[in-house]
Design a protein around this motif. Structure first.
Motif, short mmCIF file in Angstrom:
data_model
loop_
_atom_site.label_atom_id
_atom_site.label_comp_id
_atom_site.label_asym_id
_atom_site.label_seq_id
_atom_site.Cartn_x
_atom_site.Cartn_y
_atom_site.Cartn_z
N ALA A 66 0.84 -1.09 0.00
CA ALA A 66 -0.02 0.07 0.12
C ALA A 66 0.75 1.36 0.04
N THR A 67 0.63 2.36 -0.80
CA THR A 67 1.55 3.54 -0.72
C THR A 67 0.71 4.36 0.23
N GLY A 68 -0.64 4.18 0.67
CA GLY A 68 -1.27 4.83 1.77
C GLY A 68 -1.77 3.80 2.98
N GLU A 69 -3.03 3.73 3.24
CA GLU A 69 -3.58 2.99 4.10
C GLU A 69 -3.80 1.58 3.41
N PRO A 70 -3.36 0.41 4.00
CA PRO A 70 -3.58 -0.95 2.99
C PRO A 70 -5.06 -1.13 3.32
N ASP A 71 -5.62 -2.03 2.20
CA ASP A 71 -6.96 -2.47 2.43
C ASP A 71 -7.16 -3.68 3.00
N PHE A 72 -5.95 -4.58 3.15
CA PHE A 72 -5.94 -6.03 3.68
C PHE A 72 -6.51 -7.01 2.85
N VAL A 73 -6.81 -6.62 1.75
CA VAL A 73 -7.29 -7.32 0.88
C VAL A 73 -6.58 -7.52 -0.55
N SER A 74 -6.01 -6.48 -1.10
CA SER A 74 -5.10 -6.54 -2.32
C SER A 74 -3.86 -5.95 -2.00
N THR A 75 -4.13 -4.97 -1.05
CA THR A 75 -2.86 -4.05 -0.55
C THR A 75 -2.62 -4.15 1.01
N TRP A 76 -1.16 -4.37 0.98
CA TRP A 76 -0.68 -4.69 2.42
C TRP A 76 0.34 -3.75 3.06
N PRO A 77 0.53 -3.66 4.22
CA PRO A 77 1.89 -3.06 4.68
C PRO A 77 2.98 -3.86 3.91
N VAL A 78 4.45 -3.14 4.20
CA VAL A 78 5.39 -3.75 3.58
C VAL A 78 5.87 -4.86 4.55
N HIS A 79 5.94 -6.18 3.78
CA HIS A 79 6.24 -7.26 4.59
C HIS A 79 7.23 -8.23 3.67
N CYS A 80 7.86 -9.00 4.22
CA CYS A 80 8.71 -10.12 3.74
C CYS A 80 9.66 -9.61 2.60
N VAL A 81 10.44 -8.34 2.73
CA VAL A 81 11.32 -7.94 1.80
C VAL A 81 12.64 -8.76 1.79
N ALA A 82 12.98 -9.06 0.61
CA ALA A 82 13.94 -9.96 0.19
C ALA A 82 15.44 -9.35 1.12
N GLY A 83 15.73 -10.38 2.08
CA GLY A 83 16.94 -10.14 2.68
C GLY A 83 16.93 -9.45 3.98
#
Length: 189
Positions: A66-83
């Motif tokens: 998500a670039t703003g508030e995530p909808d938790f359906v198709s947009t999410w907070p930043v997570h599981c970034v490589a490395g």
């Protein structure tokens, strides 16, 4: 190569267990339970494959972050970034028995482990070619376990979800995901 049974361990990662960016209740218990399964019955599997969300550090991963508030359906907070530590396997999961590691979500949403590849570029469907049965465990029941299970049913004759070794975001959505998987032909164990 024909194999009898394989185990797919879906996304048992720090960002999906308690305290992570998208931690689910029971995530650490799933990690510990899978470790017990591998200790007690790991020899029952010819292949033991771990999948991980492994999102690119650059960009929004095709709108997944998500670039703003995530909808938790198709947009999410930043997570599981490589490395990052969030993308690593949960420390309760003994990864030594894993025979293969599949990374998914590189530049895309990547809910299904079947969207991922090993470091040498091998697709999960190719790893499982000739496998008779696939058991699936992991996180989250209502998202990546669901998507991986549905895709598995397109590739394998027998797919089982080990329901005591999955954890989901929501109780109702997890029950609906398991019902959908069973209706499509998966066995709930």
């Amino acid at each position: 190569m024909t194999t009898g049974a394989a185990l797919l361990v879906v996304d048992v990662q720090n960002d999906f267990t308690e305290g992570g960016a998208l931690g689910v209740d029971g995530g650490d218990a799933v990690a510990a339970g899978v470790t017990r399964l591998l200790r007690d019955s790991g020899s029952d599997y010819d292949l033991i494959i771990g999948s991980r969300d492994w999102h690119d550090a650059d960009g929004d991963n095709d709108g997944h972050f998500a670039t703003g508030e995530p909808d938790f359906v198709s947009t999410w907070p930043v997570h599981c970034v490589a490395g990052t530590s969030g993308a690593e396997y949960d420390p309760e999961l003994d990864t030594a028995p894993l025979t293969h590691h599949v990374k998914k979500g590189q530049g895309a949403h990547g809910y299904s482990a079947f969207d991922g590849v090993t470091d040498d570029g091998t697709r999960l469907a190719d790893l499982l070619a000739g496998t008779q049965r696939l058991d699936i465990v992991g996180i989250a029941t209502d998202h990546c376990v669901r998507a991986s299970g549905l895709d598995a049913l397109d590739h394998l004759a027998e797919v089982r979800i080990l329901t005591d070794l999955v954890a989901g975001v929501g109780e109702d959505s997890s029950r609906a995901a398991l019902d959908e998987l069973a209706a499509k032909g998966a066995t709930l164990v």
